[in-house]
Each structure stands twice: as structure tokens, then as C-alpha cells.
Design an enzyme around this catalytic site. Structure first.
Site, PDB file in Angstrom:
ATOM      1  CE1 TYR A 171      -3.536  -2.620   0.548  1.00 48.62           C
ATOM      2  CE2 TYR A 171      -4.655  -0.572   1.097  1.00 48.62           C
ATOM      3  CZ  TYR A 171      -4.702  -1.904   0.742  1.00 48.62           C
ATOM      4  OH  TYR A 171      -5.905  -2.512   0.591  1.00 48.62           O
TER       5      TYR A 171
ATOM      6  CE  LYS B  51       1.699 -17.765  -2.659  1.00 55.55           C
ATOM      7  NZ  LYS B  51       0.747 -18.894  -2.769  1.00 55.55           N
TER       8      LYS B  51
ATOM      9  CG  ASP C  86      -2.269 -20.240  -1.403  1.00 59.54           C
ATOM     10  OD1 ASP C  86      -1.717 -20.244  -0.279  1.00 59.54           O
ATOM     11  OD2 ASP C  86      -1.796 -20.848  -2.388  1.00 59.54           O
TER      12      ASP C  86
ATOM     13  CG  ASP D 215      -8.040  -4.770   1.673  1.00 63.37           C
ATOM     14  OD1 ASP D 215      -8.952  -4.254   2.338  1.00 63.37           O
ATOM     15  OD2 ASP D 215      -8.016  -4.772   0.428  1.00 63.37           O
TER      16      ASP D 215
ATOM     17  CG  ASP E 100     -13.637  -6.832   2.799  1.00 65.02           C
ATOM     18  OD1 ASP E 100     -13.358  -6.118   3.778  1.00 65.02           O
ATOM     19  OD2 ASP E 100     -14.147  -6.396   1.754  1.00 65.02           O
TER      20      ASP E 100
HETATM   21  C1  IPM Z   1     -10.397  -1.096   4.070  1.00 59.80           C
HETATM   22  C2  IPM Z   1     -10.669  -0.533   2.685  1.00 59.80           C
HETATM   23  C3  IPM Z   1      -9.503   0.351   2.289  1.00 59.80           C
HETATM   24  C4  IPM Z   1      -8.269  -0.507   2.192  1.00 59.80           C
HETATM   25  C5  IPM Z   1      -9.711   1.147   0.984  1.00 59.80           C
HETATM   26  C6  IPM Z   1     -11.002   1.929   0.983  1.00 59.80           C
HETATM   27  C7  IPM Z   1      -8.533   2.047   0.685  1.00 59.80           C
HETATM   28  O1  IPM Z   1     -10.902  -1.532   1.768  1.00 59.80           O
HETATM   29  O2  IPM Z   1     -10.324  -0.317   5.025  1.00 59.80           O
HETATM   30  O3  IPM Z   1     -10.248  -2.302   4.203  1.00 59.80           O
HETATM   31  O4  IPM Z   1      -8.014  -1.129   1.155  1.00 59.80           O
HETATM   32  O5  IPM Z   1      -7.525  -0.563   3.168  1.00 59.80           O
HETATM   33 MN    MN Z   2     -10.828  -3.532   2.605  1.00 57.12          MN
END
Ligand code: IPM
Ligand code: MN
Length: 356
Positions: free
Chosen positions: A142, A190, A222, A246, A250
Site C-alpha cells: 500500500y 506467502k 491462499d 485487507d 473482508d
Molecule cells: C479497508 C478498505 C480500504 C483498504 C480502501 C477503501 C482504501 O478496503 O479499510 O479495508 O483497502 O484498506
Molecule cells: Mn478492505
């Protein structure tokens, strides 16, 4: 006591859900005799529109001098399909993380009995799942340099960089979490391919003798993505680098069916930030239908972790449990949609419940 809370509602449903958390915190203030000052600042697309900058200097100063930051969401569809946009709302989030030194993002994933039917997985797989994803937030691909495009624009590159000290500080935090929980730490990397992952593994291996009570295991990313679906209950604390975190956070958040309820905390060298994980959900903005619970539960972590108010945090969680029990919920999780409450209706109910 007196506390200053930098309040950054942001975009989409951010303002609506943050309003409910503010109501709940105000009730806590009355109930426990605290004074909360909510100091508002713009962030994200809202801040680009107002000031041409997704994380303006005044917003940064507000955060820096506050006791905690309550954050809504950022993102606006008008930027999503324009890869050429020079300024993007997401840059505000990244700037905030970097400038406040928020190196750890903590996402607890818990199950709520009344929502198990919403999970895409079989109930027996998710019932009782309880894990925390700890994501490194200010390093890796990032932020690594160099990044960009070649002169003829036909080549693009990002660089993943990690320094040992960045791995040490987040791993220490992850060990501390594991020590307070079921004492199991899974390091996701990884290392079969990436040099940065091999540094992670080596660094964690050097630290494990200091934590003899914690069971540490290593998993390739993975495989971890697969194991989270197959057997989520095996996980206690997961620690991983920025991009893997990230993606896996999710994934973890949907397996319990509770996406609209999950809070998060980002901590580091300056003020900590507390925010729901669901994002700006622009389709629902302004309709008073968004679920405010993730933000309210973020306020509970703010009380506990940010301000050290443990009893107050418990009271908020108990109020949320009561609202779920009473089906005082928004349409996304209501059994009977015609009886669903509005965003502000849930906030008012929680406020009144706390002051009963
Ligand atoms: C998160 C989001 C952010 C990230 C984006 C919006 C930049 O997806 O907070 O997980 O990728 O970190
Ligand atoms: Mn995210």
C-alpha cells in the site's frame, strides 16, 4: 471525566450511522457522568468537495489532539469508475493511517445467534466462531516505493516493502491479543514466494520463545482463504500484512452473516480510530435504512480501548444485545421487513434503553 472525540462522519451512510453512535455515547455520558465533546471534521469525498483534500490538515489536527476518533465511512461512486481521477476519497483514509501512525487494524469477528441464518456457510460451521484479524496497516504494498507508471504508460508497478521493526510491533500486539483469548496465533504469509513474507516468518519465529504459552502456526495466504471457509472455528488470532489482511478481513466478516454489525479499531503511535467495517454503502445513503450497529459497537471499542472505560463499553454491548433480542433492528437483519426500524429509530431505542 471529559473526553474529546474527533468525529469524522465521511461519505455515504457515514453521517447517519455516526449520528446514532453519538446518541449512544451521549447516553453513556449522562449515565456514567462523563462529558463527551464531539468535534466534527470532514474526510473523504465530502472533504474533497468542501476543501479539495480528502484528509485536510485541520482534520488531521483535530484527530491528533483528540482522545479518540470516531469514523464513519469514505467512498463515492463518482470516483470508482474513473481510474484517471487525480484525487480520490480513499487517499484520505490512507493519509489518515499514515499520519496518525495507525499500524494495526483490529477486526473482531463474532457470531450473533439471531443472524447465523444470514451466513453463506452452514450454521454448524459458523456457530460459535470467534476470531480476530489483526492487519498491518501502514506498510507493505500500500505504501512501498517506487510505485507508478512507466513513461509510455504501458507498464505499472507497486513495491512491497517491510522492515523488521514494523513486523515486530504488530506481532507483539497480536501476541498480546492471543494471550487474552484462546492463546492461538496464526501468522498468514506467502513465504513460499515473497521475500517480505520470509522476513515476516523469520521475525515471528525469533519472537516465539518470548511467548511460551501461545501456540503459533503459519499458513500461506491462499490456504488461509480456504481454511476460513472450511473451518472458521479453528482460528483465534490471525496476524498478517496489509494487503492479505485487507482481503482476509473482508472474507472473515461475511462468514458469520454479520457484516452490518462488525466494528473495527485502528491503533498506533497517535490517536486511535474506531470505525464500522461496512464502508459507505452509497445506495442506502440518506434513506435512514442503514444498520447503525457496527458503528455503535465501534463506539463500544472506543470506550474500552480508546478511553479505558470498560463498564461503559459493556453497557453499550448489552444495549445492542437487547435491541437484537427485541428485534429493534434495521431491515437488513429484520425477520419481518415490514416491522423493521429505521437507522435513527434504532439509535433512539438504544439511547432510551441506556437511560431507563
Ligand atoms: C479497508 C478498505 C480500504 C483498504 C480502501 C477503501 C482504501 O478496503 O479499510 O479495508 O483497502 O484498506
Ligand atoms: Mn478492505
Amino acid at each position: 471525566m471529559n473526553f474529546v472525540i474527533a468525529t469524522l462522519p465521511g461519505d455515504g451512510i457515514g453521517p447517519e450511522v455516526v449520528n446514532q453512535a453519538v446518541k449512544v455515547l451521549s447516553a453513556i455520558g449522562k449515565k456514567f457522568g462523563h462529558q463527551f465533546e464531539f468535534r466534527y471534521s470532514p474526510v473523504g469525498a465530502t472533504a474533497i468537495d468542501a476543501l479539495g483534500d480528502p484528509f485536510p490538515e485541520e482534520t488531521f489536527q483535530n484527530c491528533l489532539t483528540a482522545d479518540a476518533v470516531l469514523f464513519g465511512a469514505i467512498g463515492d461512486p463518482k470516483y470508482d469508475n474513473d481510474p484517471k481521477a487525480k484525487i480520490r476519497p480513499e487517499q484520505g483514509l490512507l493519509a489518515m493511517r499514515q499520519q496518525l501512525g495507525l499500524f494495526a487494524n483490529i477486526r473482531p469477528v463474532t457470531t450473533f445467534k439471531s443472524l447465523i441464518h444470514k451466513s453463506p456457510l452452514r450454521p454448524d460451521l459458523v456457530e460459535g466462531a470467534d476470531l480476530v484479524v489483526i492487519r498491518e496497516l501502514t506498510g507493505g504494498i500500500y505504501f512501498g516505493q517506487p510505485r507508478g507508471r512507466s513513461e509510455n504508460l504501458k507498464t505499472a508497478y507497486d513495491t512491497c516493502v517491510y522492515h523488521e521493526h514494523e513486523i515486530v510491533r504488530i506481532t507483539e500486539l497480536a501476541f498480546d491479543y492471543a494471550a487474552k483469548r484462546r492463546k492461538k496465533l496464526t501468522v498468514v504469509d506467502k513465504a513460499n514466494v515473497l521475500a517480505t513474507s520470509r522476513l515476516w516468518r523469520e521475525t515471528v519465529q525469533n519472537m516465539t520463545p518470548n511467548y511460551p504459552d501461545i501456540e503459533v502456526n503459519y499458513m500461506f495466504v491462499d490456504n488461509a482463504a480456504m481454511q476460513l471457509i472450511q473451518w472458521p472455528k479453528q482460528f483465534d488470532v490471525i496476524v498478517t500484512e496489509n494487503m492479505f489482511g485487507d482481503i482476509l478481513s473482508d472474507e472473515s466478516s461475511v462468514i458469520t452473516g454479520s457484516l452490518g454489525l462488525l466494528p473495527s479499531a485502528s491503533v498506533g503511535t497517535h490517536t486511535s480510530v474506531f470505525e464500522p467495517i461496512h464502508g459507505s454503502y452509497p445506495q442506502a445513503a440518506g434513506k435512514n435504512i442503514a444498520n447503525p450497529i457496527a458503528t455503535v459497537l465501534s463506539a463500544a471499542i472506543l470506550l474500552e480501548v480508546g478511553l479505558g472505560l470498560v463498564e461503559e463499553a459493556k453497557a453499550v454491548r448489552a444495549a445492542v444485545d437487547a435491541s437484537l433480542e427485541a428485534q429493534m433492528v434495521t431491515e437488513d437483519i429484520a425477520f419481518n421487513k415490514s416491522k423493521a426500524s429505521s437507522t435513527s429509530g434504532v439509535g433512539d431505542w438504544l439511547h432510551d434503553f441506556l437511560l431507563k
